[in-house]
Design a protein around this motif. Structure first.
Motif, PDB file in Angstrom:
ATOM      1  N   LYS A 474      44.903  -5.816  -6.977  1.00 30.83           N
ATOM      2  CA  LYS A 474      43.919  -5.957  -8.163  1.00 30.83           C
ATOM      3  C   LYS A 474      44.618  -6.992  -9.089  1.00 30.83           C
ATOM      4  N   GLU A 475      43.855  -8.135  -9.272  1.00 29.07           N
ATOM      5  CA  GLU A 475      44.479  -9.315 -10.050  1.00 29.07           C
ATOM      6  C   GLU A 475      45.803  -9.601  -9.480  1.00 29.07           C
ATOM      7  N   GLY A 476      45.948  -9.270  -8.142  1.00 30.01           N
ATOM      8  CA  GLY A 476      47.187  -9.754  -7.525  1.00 30.01           C
ATOM      9  C   GLY A 476      48.521  -8.992  -7.858  1.00 30.01           C
ATOM     10  N   LYS A 477      48.138  -7.788  -8.341  1.00 33.58           N
ATOM     11  CA  LYS A 477      49.269  -6.693  -8.593  1.00 33.58           C
ATOM     12  C   LYS A 477      48.903  -5.605  -7.613  1.00 33.58           C
ATOM     13  N   LEU A 478      49.711  -4.750  -7.624  1.00 27.31           N
ATOM     14  CA  LEU A 478      49.734  -3.258  -6.894  1.00 27.31           C
ATOM     15  C   LEU A 478      50.871  -2.475  -7.575  1.00 27.31           C
TER      16      LEU A 478
END
Length: 560
Positions: A474-478
């Motif tokens: 999500k938005e390049g993050k996990l």
């Protein structure tokens, strides 16, 4: 505070059943109300925590935590150890103004008066759990010996254990009974599913399976092995003279306010009989798909297939993967006044109201297949078979499905597609298989993270790519979580288990592949192409939601 208020509080918070009130009333008459909290715990009518909580509520006193108890004695040396053990009292702290005491029963005025006279200080009472107080007494006055060690010291096992009558007497002695009860109590407190008693040359090893992982606990000395095994066999009504052959039995006990069903299995080993006990806590089991770990889409699809008027639904997975619980949940959903349900099981694990359950007894010829022949003449709507073990059972199940019955059963395979291959290997005709099987659910159990202490972290990009976690970004993050450990989960980091599943629903493409006897790997690939989430993918989704860890998913699955 009166004991009646205490009892009413226990009933209100559903810690004491009204059906047990007669027992309580008789106890009150015989004991003139003295020591009622202790008796409720000892008789297994209430748990220690429930008793302590109710006493705290009605007396406006606080309940102590295990860490609150000091390691060295606080009370004066001339207070007898017998008094402390008899009334379950231990010192917590002292200064020139007051002395803080842990008691099981704050209503017993004799305790406070006796200690006030002896200590010549005002006494402040705190409520303690029975086991915590007793452990503190042992730690402070028992010379460092544990409860198990002290019980072992009281056990006279010096005589020959070849004499069966002597063994019976030994198994009926108080130290052995206390020792076995202590193990049962620890297993219940730890929420263990199994207890393993494993005799070796120089030790009796006791291990508990907690959330699917074995953990060793303190055991007695090796001299107590024969007496302990005999005690368990007597409780399970097994033949204690027979030590050469495996035996199976059951024990029903009431402990901590719960009715616990114990399934006992013994088998001979080099140094005695190994005993494994499965604990079935009927009151704590919840037959609910969401609680088991079904995601909304899987639950909806599974219920859709369950609602079909006829056909076969199979649940697959290794031993201890929660197949039986899922089956019982399905039966609970289907169990309505308009449906007749008959089951054949070995053994019957949970009793369901309104379901006709048959216990298979192969020794007298009541096998799955023989029971199934009579079942179809009982006009059932739904049939549940504990396990499809042979071709004969599978054939009768298929015939039942063809004649308008819904059949539920289990198989031991690694994945959903493997269930189809297994039935073909058994010798079931492919055209019968494709026309009766509606769906196959494969599952594993992973440990749930403790929500009090889980630790968030950002996995490195290479792990996200390698493990197939990209779709959860999500938005390049996990954010994933590590298991840490706290007092709520016993420093394990996990608390409870949930299922990770894959549900293969039969369609025309899969039926065609079965008719062509394609490999299970190809069938699995086709099912995934058709929208099925594999067990691994379902596990990743639950790890991404913070329900479990990536390590747990990798422990029980293969990456697909």
């Amino acid at each position: 505070m009166s004991y009646q208020t205490f009892i009413n509080t226990l009933i209100t918070q559903q810690s004491l059943r009204e059906s047990d009130l007669n027992k309580v009333n008789k106890i009150q008459q015989q004991m003139q109300e003295t020591g009622l909290p202790l008796l409720l715990v000892k008789l297994g009518l209430c748990s220690e925590k429930d008793v302590a909580g109710a006493l705290a509520k009605v007396s406006d006193l606080s309940v102590l935590e295990p860490a609150d108890y000091p390691d060295s004695p606080v009370l004066p040396d001339d207070i007898s150890l017998r008094f402390l053990k008899e009334f379950h009292v231990v010192g917590i702290s002292a200064d020139e103004h007051k002395m803080v005491i842990a008691v099981l029963d704050p209503e017993n005025s004799f305790i406070k008066q006796a200690l006030s006279l002896k200590c010549e200080l005002p006494i402040e009472l705190k409520i303690g759990l029975l086991s915590d107080i007793d452990k503190a007494i042992e730690r402070q006055y028992g010379g460092g010996k544990s409860q198990m060690g002290q019980i072992t010291d009281n056990l006279d096992a010096s005589e020959s254990l070849d004499d069966i009558e002597h063994l019976k007497d030994l198994a009926s002695e108080a130290p052995v009974i206390r020792m076995v009860n202590l193990v049962f109590q620890r297993a219940l407190e730890s929420k263990a599913s199994d207890i393993h008693f494993e005799p070796f040359e120089n030790a009796l090893i006791i291990r508990l399976r907690i959330d699917g992982v074995l953990q060793q606990i303190e055991g007695p000395s090796v001299s107590a092995t024969a007496a302990i095994i005999s005690r368990i066999k007597l409780m399970a009504k097994l033949n204690i003279a027979e030590r050469r052959l495996p035996q199976d039995g059951r024990i029903k006990i009431q402990m901590q306010g719960k009715e616990i069903d114990l399934r006992v299995s013994t088998t001979p080993t080099m140094y005695g009989e190994s005993v494994v006990i499965r604990l079935l806590d009927k009151e704590n089991v919840v037959f609910d798909f969401a609680s088991l770990g079904f995601e909304e889409a899987n639950e909806k699809q599974f219920i859709q297939v369950l609602n079909k008027p006829h056909g076969i639904i199979l649940i697959t997975g290794p031993t201890g993967s929660g197949k039986s619980t899922t089956l019982y949940t399905a039966l609970s959903y289907l169990n309505t006044p308009g449906q007749k349900i008959i089951t054949v099981e070995d053994p019957v694990e949970y009793q369901l109201q309104g379901v006709n359950q048959i216990q298979a007894k192969p020794k007298i010829g009541l096998t799955f297949s023989s029971a199934l022949r009579s079942i179809v003449r009982q006009d059932p709507d739904i049939i549940m078979i504990g396990e499809m073990r042979d071709l004969e059972t599978a054939k009768i199940a298929v015939q039942s499905a063809l004649t308008g019955h819904m059949v539920l059963s289990t198989l031991h395979t690694n994945d959903a597609a493997g269930g189809l291959a297994r039935l073909l290997d058994m010798g079931l005709d492919d055209y019968l298989l494709t026309s009766t099987v509606n769906g196959i659910l494969a599952q594993r159990l992973v440990r749930k993270l403790c929500m009090h202490c889980r630790e968030p972290y950002q996995p490195p990009p290479e792990v996200i790519k390698e493990k197939g976690l990209t779709r959860f970004l999500k938005e390049g993050k996990l954010t994933l979580y590590h298991a840490k450990g706290c007092k709520e989960c016993g420093d394990i980091g996990y608390s409870g288990r949930l299922a990770i599943i894959e549900f293969l629903v039969m369609n025309d493409a899969l039926r065609k592949m079965v008719m062509e006897h394609k490999e299970s790997g190809l069938i699995q690939e086709e099912a995934v192409k058709g929208g099925m989430l594999s067990i691994y993918q379902d596990g990743l989704a639950k790890a991404a939601k913070g329900m479990t860890t990536l390590e747990e998913v990798l422990r029980v699955t293969t990456e697909v």
